[in-house]
Motif scaffolding. Structure first.
Motif, PDB file in Angstrom:
ATOM      1  N   GLN A  55      52.520  91.975 102.972  1.00 13.60           N
ATOM      2  CA  GLN A  55      53.575  92.354 102.024  1.00 13.60           C
ATOM      3  C   GLN A  55      54.846  91.542 102.262  1.00 13.60           C
ATOM      4  OE1 GLN A  55      53.306  94.411  99.485  1.00 13.60           O
ATOM      5  NE2 GLN A  55      51.230  95.120  99.901  1.00 13.60           N
ATOM      6  N   ILE A  56      55.198  91.342 103.537  1.00 16.97           N
ATOM      7  CA  ILE A  56      56.390  90.531 103.848  1.00 16.97           C
ATOM      8  C   ILE A  56      56.170  89.085 103.418  1.00 16.97           C
ATOM      9  CG2 ILE A  56      57.799  89.628 105.736  1.00 16.97           C
ATOM     10  CD1 ILE A  56      57.400  92.272 107.183  1.00 16.97           C
ATOM     11  N   TYR A  57      54.964  88.590 103.598  1.00 21.04           N
ATOM     12  CA  TYR A  57      54.641  87.220 103.184  1.00 21.04           C
ATOM     13  C   TYR A  57      54.885  87.052 101.684  1.00 21.04           C
ATOM     14  CZ  TYR A  57      52.096  82.762 103.268  1.00 21.04           C
ATOM     15  OH  TYR A  57      51.753  81.446 103.171  1.00 21.04           O
ATOM     16  N   ILE A  58      54.418  88.009 100.914  1.00 24.28           N
ATOM     17  CA  ILE A  58      54.592  87.944  99.455  1.00 24.28           C
ATOM     18  C   ILE A  58      56.080  88.027  99.095  1.00 24.28           C
ATOM     19  CG2 ILE A  58      54.135  89.172  97.295  1.00 24.28           C
ATOM     20  CD1 ILE A  58      51.424  89.984  98.526  1.00 24.28           C
ATOM     21  N   LEU A  59      56.811  88.917  99.798  1.00 20.71           N
ATOM     22  CA  LEU A  59      58.250  89.045  99.542  1.00 20.71           C
ATOM     23  C   LEU A  59      58.961  87.718  99.798  1.00 20.71           C
ATOM     24  CD1 LEU A  59      60.693  90.886  98.955  1.00 20.71           C
ATOM     25  CD2 LEU A  59      60.770  91.403 101.407  1.00 20.71           C
ATOM     26  N   LEU A  60      58.618  87.032 100.884  1.00 27.19           N
ATOM     27  CA  LEU A  60      59.230  85.728 101.185  1.00 27.19           C
ATOM     28  C   LEU A  60      58.889  84.703 100.104  1.00 27.19           C
ATOM     29  CD1 LEU A  60      58.624  85.390 105.038  1.00 27.19           C
ATOM     30  CD2 LEU A  60      60.797  85.798 103.877  1.00 27.19           C
ATOM     31  N   GLN A  61      57.656  84.708  99.636  1.00 29.12           N
ATOM     32  CA  GLN A  61      57.266  83.788  98.558  1.00 29.12           C
ATOM     33  C   GLN A  61      58.166  83.965  97.334  1.00 29.12           C
ATOM     34  OE1 GLN A  61      53.065  84.782  98.047  1.00 29.12           O
ATOM     35  NE2 GLN A  61      52.535  82.691  98.655  1.00 29.12           N
ATOM     36  N   ILE A  62      58.351  85.221  96.960  1.00 37.69           N
ATOM     37  CA  ILE A  62      59.135  85.515  95.752  1.00 37.69           C
ATOM     38  C   ILE A  62      60.581  85.034  95.920  1.00 37.69           C
ATOM     39  CG2 ILE A  62      60.082  87.390  94.351  1.00 37.69           C
ATOM     40  CD1 ILE A  62      57.464  88.933  94.950  1.00 37.69           C
ATOM     41  N   LYS A  63      61.186  85.332  97.065  1.00 34.40           N
ATOM     42  CA  LYS A  63      62.593  84.972  97.265  1.00 34.40           C
ATOM     43  C   LYS A  63      62.762  83.461  97.397  1.00 34.40           C
ATOM     44  CE  LYS A  63      63.596  89.252  97.075  1.00 34.40           C
ATOM     45  NZ  LYS A  63      64.146  89.781  95.790  1.00 34.40           N
ATOM     46  N   LEU A  64      61.826  82.778  98.003  1.00 35.14           N
ATOM     47  CA  LEU A  64      61.891  81.317  98.078  1.00 35.14           C
ATOM     48  C   LEU A  64      61.782  80.692  96.694  1.00 35.14           C
ATOM     49  CD1 LEU A  64      59.800  80.487 101.269  1.00 35.14           C
ATOM     50  CD2 LEU A  64      62.180  79.872 100.872  1.00 35.14           C
ATOM     51  N   ARG A  65      60.882  81.223  95.878  1.00 35.30           N
ATOM     52  CA  ARG A  65      60.728  80.677  94.515  1.00 35.30           C
ATOM     53  C   ARG A  65      61.997  80.908  93.692  1.00 35.30           C
ATOM     54  NH1 ARG A  65      55.474  79.228  93.700  1.00 35.30           N
ATOM     55  NH2 ARG A  65      53.941  80.177  95.115  1.00 35.30           N
ATOM     56  N   GLU A  66      62.642  82.076  93.908  1.00 36.01           N
ATOM     57  CA  GLU A  66      63.883  82.355  93.183  1.00 36.01           C
ATOM     58  C   GLU A  66      64.923  81.268  93.446  1.00 36.01           C
ATOM     59  OE1 GLU A  66      65.419  86.157  94.189  1.00 36.01           O
ATOM     60  OE2 GLU A  66      63.829  87.291  93.183  1.00 36.01           O
ATOM     61  N   TYR A  67      65.027  80.862  94.721  1.00 35.09           N
ATOM     62  CA  TYR A  67      66.054  79.886  95.078  1.00 35.09           C
ATOM     63  C   TYR A  67      65.638  78.466  94.707  1.00 35.09           C
ATOM     64  CZ  TYR A  67      69.539  77.354  97.765  1.00 35.09           C
ATOM     65  OH  TYR A  67      70.553  76.525  98.126  1.00 35.09           O
ATOM     66  N   VAL A  68      64.459  78.058  95.139  1.00 38.59           N
ATOM     67  CA  VAL A  68      64.017  76.675  94.921  1.00 38.59           C
ATOM     68  C   VAL A  68      63.876  76.367  93.443  1.00 38.59           C
ATOM     69  CG1 VAL A  68      62.156  75.017  95.359  1.00 38.59           C
ATOM     70  CG2 VAL A  68      62.904  76.571  97.176  1.00 38.59           C
ATOM     71  N   GLY A  69      63.438  77.364  92.666  1.00 36.07           N
ATOM     72  CA  GLY A  69      63.223  77.131  91.238  1.00 36.07           C
ATOM     73  C   GLY A  69      64.488  76.879  90.446  1.00 36.07           C
ATOM     74  N   THR A  70      65.642  77.190  91.044  1.00 36.65           N
ATOM     75  CA  THR A  70      66.915  76.976  90.324  1.00 36.65           C
ATOM     76  C   THR A  70      67.637  75.717  90.796  1.00 36.65           C
ATOM     77  OG1 THR A  70      68.113  78.318  91.935  1.00 36.65           O
ATOM     78  CG2 THR A  70      67.201  79.461  90.019  1.00 36.65           C
ATOM     79  N   GLN A  71      67.014  74.963  91.701  1.00 36.04           N
ATOM     80  CA  GLN A  71      67.649  73.771  92.260  1.00 36.04           C
ATOM     81  C   GLN A  71      66.786  72.540  91.957  1.00 36.04           C
ATOM     82  OE1 GLN A  71      70.575  74.074  94.436  1.00 36.04           O
ATOM     83  NE2 GLN A  71      70.567  76.158  93.572  1.00 36.04           N
ATOM     84  N   ASN A  72      67.487  71.423  91.636  1.00 39.91           N
ATOM     85  CA  ASN A  72      66.718  70.186  91.547  1.00 39.91           C
ATOM     86  C   ASN A  72      66.581  69.610  92.960  1.00 39.91           C
ATOM     87  OD1 ASN A  72      69.091  68.671  92.149  1.00 39.91           O
ATOM     88  ND2 ASN A  72      69.665  68.684  89.971  1.00 39.91           N
TER      89      ASN A  72
END
Length: 453
Positions: free
Chosen positions: A310-327
């Motif tokens: 569950q923590i692994y999935i939570l980290l995936q989501i939060k990383l995608r939130e940040y990386v997806g908004t940056q070039n």
């Protein structure tokens, strides 16, 4: 000696009859005949007479249909004559009782001693019990005790129900444990003490039973909670309470008892090679790490299935939130901000997961091969341009310095001569010998040498 004539004729004479010992042996009897206490013979069915005047006649009558006790005298006769082959014999030792059954039906209780019964008429069986141990009080034993009511006072009767445990002590010394059934305990060796325990009691076993737990290993469970753990007591799949570090023992009853150890130490979750798209559609692979520890084991047990996943999935989501908004360029410039962003977001979920997130960090950002080559080319170009700029800046400064020096020497003849001497000194350092002829001034001569073209 034995009379070898018709006894009925002899016995009609009263005076003669007084001189005889007469035995009338029935079909189901035998007589052991002794003369002056010395065994002589075994007599079976029939009438026999023995003279009294010859010596002292004695007889031992044995009823072949009854069980009887054998003394040493009879044992010797049985051994001497081989009679033991015709009898079922049992020896009851001290602190034992025996039960005699004829054709499966109880007949008699036997105390200490040796007993025999003929094999000729019945199917004989014996049961022997050591009175120092409890006896199962089954229907047969109850019937026996009903027929022999005096003996029941010598025993304590105890009933043990389903999922109950009976502990037996004698003079405060533990003697044994007994499960479902009814038992009788002989009370002539000392006072019996008993304790009846409900095995369905899900409480921790009292400390007073610690010394006997090894003797009831099959009816209790042992759990150990280490100093860095919390223990969740689960009864029939339902949480009951949290146990502190220590050793706990529970009776095995109808309920299913489990103690789940929960590790409260700091754990580390490594996310390796997580592929994420940047805002400009470049696929990066990130190696990310976070540290956490469980603070609420109960919430963790009730609400979360597979905490690490569950923590692994939570980290995936939060990383995608940040990386997806940056070039890519922004991401590389601000890579140190990624960990802070993710940690701040996941800490808001701590209560939900029953954990505390401590640290997070980016270990590596892995670029695709072609992007890596392009960046390397750009980097080399940037560094080359920077080197050229520095080189030109240094050349300009050197030229400006020479110009300033020339102006100063033109305006100041002494400074010019000092500079001239400085160069002469440098040249002289590289020349082995200088020969000067004539009578002129040395400095003038040197000046002429170095002023020659």
């Amino acid at each position: 000696f034995k009379i070898n004539m018709n006894l009925d004729i002899l016995l009609k004479n009263d005076s003669l009859k007084e001189e005889l010992d007469v035995i009338n042996v029935k079909e189901d009897e035998i007589y052991l005949y002794y003369k002056d206490d010395i065994f002589q013979e075994v007599y079976k069915e029939g009438k026999n007479a023995f003279w009294k005047v010859i010596g002292k006649n004695t007889f031992t009558k044995i009823d072949l249909k009854e069980v009887f006790q054998i003394d040493e005298k009879i044992k010797n006769v049985f051994s001497k004559t081989g009679l033991q082959q015709s009898f079922d014999i049992i020896e009851i030792e001290g602190y034992n009782i025996g039960l005699y059954f004829r054709n499966g039906i109880f007949q008699k209780r036997l105390s200490e001693g040796t007993y025999a019964v003929s094999k000729k008429y019945y199917r004989n069986n014996f049961l022997k019990y050591d009175l120092r141990n409890p006896i199962i009080y089954n229907e047969t034993m109850k019937k026996i005790f009903e027929d022999d009511s005096d003996i029941i006072s010598d025993f304590d009767v105890k009933m043990v129900g389903e999922k109950e445990l009976l502990l037996w002590y004698q003079k405060d010394i533990f003697k044994g444990r007994y499960l479902t059934g009814e038992y009788i305990f002989w009370n002539k060796l000392g006072e019996n003490q008993f304790e009846l325990i409900d095995l369905n009691n899900m409480e921790v076993i009292d400390e007073k039973y610690q010394n006997i737990l090894s003797k009831v290993a099959d009816i209790h469970e042992r759990f150990e909670i280490k100093e860095y753990e919390a223990g969740l007591l689960i009864v029939d799949n339902n949480y009951k309470k949290t146990l502190e570090p220590g050793v706990y023992n529970f009776w095995i009853g109808n309920q299913k008892i489990e103690v789940l150890p929960v590790d409260l130490r700091i754990k580390q979750l490594d996310m390796q090679g997580q592929e994420i798209l940047t805002k400009d559609k470049i696929a990066l692979r990130l190696n990310f790490v976070t540290q956490y520890k469980i603070t609420d084991p109960v919430t963790n047990f009730k609400e979360i299935n597979n905490l690490e996943n569950q923590i692994y999935i939570l980290l995936q989501i939060k990383l995608r939130e940040y990386v997806g908004t940056q070039n890519l360029e922004q991401l590389l410039e601000n890579k140190n901000e990624i960990a802070g962003y993710v940690l701040e977001r996941i800490k808001s979920e701590e209560k939900k997961y029953g954990v505390e997130f401590l640290e997070s960090g980016i270990k590596d950002i892995i670029l695709p091969g072609d992007i890596k080559d392009i960046l390397n080319t750009v980097l080399i170009a940037e560094k080359t341009a920077m080197a050229n700029t520095v080189k030109r800046r240094e050349e300009t400064a050197s030229t400006r310095s020479l110009l300033n020096t020339a102006k100063l020497m033109e305006e100041n003849q002494t400074l010019y001569r000092l500079k001239e001497m400085e160069y002469i000194e440098k040249i002289v350092e590289k020349i082995g010998n200088i020969e000067i002829s004539g009578n002129g001034n040395v400095l003038e001569e040197l000046s002429k040498i170095f002023s020659k073209k």
